[in-house]
Design an enzyme around this catalytic site. Sequence first.
Site, mmCIF file in Angstrom:
data_model
loop_
_atom_site.group_PDB
_atom_site.id
_atom_site.type_symbol
_atom_site.label_atom_id
_atom_site.label_comp_id
_atom_site.label_asym_id
_atom_site.label_seq_id
_atom_site.Cartn_x
_atom_site.Cartn_y
_atom_site.Cartn_z
ATOM 1 N N THR A 26 29.463 30.382 31.371
ATOM 2 C CA THR A 26 28.957 31.490 30.551
ATOM 3 C C THR A 26 30.020 32.563 30.392
ATOM 4 O OG1 THR A 26 26.733 31.021 31.324
ATOM 5 C CG2 THR A 26 27.107 33.208 30.364
ATOM 6 N N HIS A 36 44.809 41.717 35.249
ATOM 7 C CA HIS A 36 44.979 42.659 36.362
ATOM 8 C C HIS A 36 46.413 43.172 36.495
ATOM 9 C CE1 HIS A 36 46.748 40.222 39.776
ATOM 10 N NE2 HIS A 36 46.277 39.206 39.078
ATOM 11 N N CYS A 38 51.473 36.611 46.326
ATOM 12 C CA CYS A 38 50.668 35.438 46.659
ATOM 13 C C CYS A 38 51.321 34.572 47.724
ATOM 14 C CB CYS A 38 50.397 34.629 45.410
ATOM 15 S SG CYS A 38 51.862 34.364 44.463
ATOM 16 N N GLN A 47 54.052 38.701 33.172
ATOM 17 C CA GLN A 47 54.768 39.946 33.473
ATOM 18 C C GLN A 47 55.425 40.549 32.227
ATOM 19 O OE1 GLN A 47 54.492 41.514 36.286
ATOM 20 N NE2 GLN A 47 53.750 39.936 37.691
ATOM 21 N N SER A 73 47.464 37.693 32.187
ATOM 22 C CA SER A 73 46.543 38.113 33.236
ATOM 23 C C SER A 73 46.200 39.595 33.072
ATOM 24 C CB SER A 73 47.220 37.884 34.591
ATOM 25 O OG SER A 73 46.352 38.261 35.616
ATOM 26 N N THR A 102 46.490 32.001 36.716
ATOM 27 C CA THR A 102 46.635 30.731 37.438
ATOM 28 C C THR A 102 45.743 29.673 36.795
ATOM 29 O OG1 THR A 102 47.173 31.912 39.473
ATOM 30 C CG2 THR A 102 46.422 29.637 39.713
#
Length: 380
Positions: free
Chosen positions: A239, A203, A324, A181, A201, A71
């Site tokens: 950082t 995850h 989501c 995806q 992404s 995102t």
Amino acid sequence: MIYFDNSATTFPSNRVRSVINEYLADEVSGNPGSLHTLGVNADRLYNECAADIAGLLGASADEIIFTSCATESANTAIRGYLSRNKRAGSRVISTATEHKATLECLDLLKEQGYEIVYLPVNKEGKPDLNMLEEELGKGDVALLCFTYVNNETGSVLPINEITGIRNKISRGTAIYLDAVQALGKIRIDLKKMGVDMCSFSGHKIHSVKGTGILYLRSGVRIDPLIYGGGQQKNMRSGTQSLLLAKAFEEALKEASEKMEDSYKTVSEINAYLRSELAKRGAVILSAEDSVPYVLNVSFRSFESETMLHCLEMYDIYVSTVSACSSKAKKVSYVLLACGVDRKIAANAVRLSFSRYNTMDEAREFIKAVDEIYDRYLVLH
Ligand code: PLP
């Protein structure tokens, strides 16, 4: 537990878990911006990590920006590109089936005065490419925003055709691609694909949450979303986390090594479920040429959420619409845009697989569905 919700998120693999343990050590926990040895070492490892990731994606290390999630990558790319390239045009072309990470950015752009053209998609989820040619031909198009693999249906975008059309009609128009995806499921070679910006992404590929990537093709200029200390060539201050970068790298390496075997197993699971569920009167909503990792299916007589909770009683986990937005209890806007009847869309459940799923789980799933029909259909 049978976890068929891998498009929502995956669980960290053992290799990712052990890399995380390794990178919690003091010796590798320096700030990559520090001038002492600990910092220099962390910076070197961080750059090596970017180079390894780039290598696996057909990119160069300096084209990789680490973010917190896709995102953030989408927001940085879409908003950052248009903010920096104000003279590139006042029109953006996309589809209504994008993930909310893109759609919400497009809404914002609309408020800023951009014209957003949403190409219609067919029932397989593919955008109308004749209309793309037509709209590009009208000129003034700054950006194209598309998704490589749709998160709800698994529909695959004809990306080569799209870059071909862009190259033919409007070379100056940039392409942003959401490849969240697609990662780990199909081979990605960013240089060959010819896109300008691309998001990923961690995850979704058995890394941990909090790990994202933005690919920015060399030469593409954007304004950053996050200002601060100027880390990552001023593109994304904050950082850098070597730990999270390593988690992403390990997950991507593992996914790349196992991609073919995984594709075979998941294809078998998908084919079995398609056929068994169709025999039971379910409507299969994912097109035949979708990636096998996603199977969207509408169950007769059960609303999506009812089926989700019935399956949960068997320790089986699936999604209704994408995770989501699922709490909003909406009918999937993706399915509606693909022309699926509202009643059928209201009963749709997304099954999404990973390399850890097995045929035994698929058979268990069918057994559970049969029991749910026997037990609850009368009550329903
Ligand atoms: N794009 C697609 C296609 C997705 O499936 C998701 C996650 O559901 C995202 C973007 C957003 O990813 P993240 O959770 O990393 O922000």
